[in-house]
Design an enzyme around this catalytic site. Structure first.
Site, mmCIF file in Angstrom:
data_model
loop_
_atom_site.group_PDB
_atom_site.id
_atom_site.type_symbol
_atom_site.label_atom_id
_atom_site.label_comp_id
_atom_site.label_asym_id
_atom_site.label_seq_id
_atom_site.Cartn_x
_atom_site.Cartn_y
_atom_site.Cartn_z
ATOM 1 N N CYS A 61 -39.325 -12.520 -74.204
ATOM 2 C CA CYS A 61 -38.001 -12.179 -74.740
ATOM 3 C C CYS A 61 -37.494 -13.308 -75.638
ATOM 4 C CB CYS A 61 -37.018 -11.916 -73.607
ATOM 5 S SG CYS A 61 -37.693 -10.859 -72.304
ATOM 6 N N ASP B 258 -37.329 -3.484 -77.373
ATOM 7 C CA ASP B 258 -36.092 -4.208 -77.651
ATOM 8 C C ASP B 258 -36.043 -4.671 -79.108
ATOM 9 O OD1 ASP B 258 -35.545 -3.760 -75.078
ATOM 10 O OD2 ASP B 258 -35.788 -5.807 -74.371
ATOM 11 N N CYS C 267 -32.957 -6.487 -73.333
ATOM 12 C CA CYS C 267 -32.759 -6.907 -71.950
ATOM 13 C C CYS C 267 -31.848 -8.130 -71.884
ATOM 14 C CB CYS C 267 -34.110 -7.227 -71.326
ATOM 15 S SG CYS C 267 -34.812 -8.765 -71.938
ATOM 16 N N CYS D 16 -41.672 -3.420 -75.201
ATOM 17 C CA CYS D 16 -40.495 -3.008 -74.428
ATOM 18 C C CYS D 16 -39.507 -2.215 -75.276
ATOM 19 C CB CYS D 16 -39.791 -4.228 -73.840
ATOM 20 S SG CYS D 16 -39.187 -5.355 -75.099
HETATM 21 FE FE1 FES Z 1 -38.010 -6.740 -74.078
HETATM 22 FE FE2 FES Z 1 -36.910 -8.726 -72.831
HETATM 23 S S1 FES Z 1 -37.908 -7.025 -71.951
HETATM 24 S S2 FES Z 1 -37.182 -8.494 -74.941
#
Ligand code: FES
Length: 145
Positions: A102, A35, A58, A33
């Site tokens: 996450c 992140d 997120c 993702c």
């Molecule tokens: Fe990437 Fe939550 S969608 S850490």
């Protein structure tokens, strides 16, 4: 979809920021993702006396890092190492299955920061129990390393 606890920690995250001259820093990213989470530790006598985080991610990642900082604060390094992503998710009163990964980011950030500290002290880094011990969740899995 999200528990009140998740919404609370997302809207009012605890321990956001940076620590000057931290004893350990852990930065981890989820390549799927994109992140990123960074965790700063202040350690005295083998105990986490302060912790701060910055998360570019997120809502579930922000809530997970906020909860993770609350869980590790005041703990010994051994106790903090044992805090799993599942414990973080449970403390948040659950995360939707597709958001469990996450919380994995939070566990990894703690581990990376602790090992950063250990290596700086000239100690061997602790090993992950198993690269696949994270529990729960589907989709958006971390790729195998
Ligand atoms: Fe990437 Fe939550 S969608 S850490």
């Amino acid at each position: 979809m999200y528990s009140e606890k998740v919404m609370d920690h997302f809207a009012n995250p605890r321990n956001v920021g940076e620590i000057e001259n931290p004893d350990g820093v852990g930065e981890v990213g989820n390549p799927v993702c994109g992140d990123i989470m960074r965790m700063y530790l202040k350690i005295e006598d083998n105990r986490i006396v302060d912790v701060k985080f910055k998360t570019f991610g997120c809502g579930a990642a922000i809530a997970s890092s906020s909860m993770a900082t609350e869980l590790v604060k005041g703990k010994t390094l051994e106790e903090a190492w044992e805090i799993s992503n599942k414990a973080v998710a449970e403390a948040l009163e659950g995360l939707p299955p597709i958001k469990m990964h996450c919380s994995v980011l939070a566990e990894e950030a703690i581990h990376t920061a602790i090992n950063d500290y250990r290596v700086k002290q000239g100690l061997p880094p602790w090993e992950e129990k198993s690269p696949h011990h994270h529990e729960g969740g589907e989709g958006c899995e971390l790729p195998d390393e």
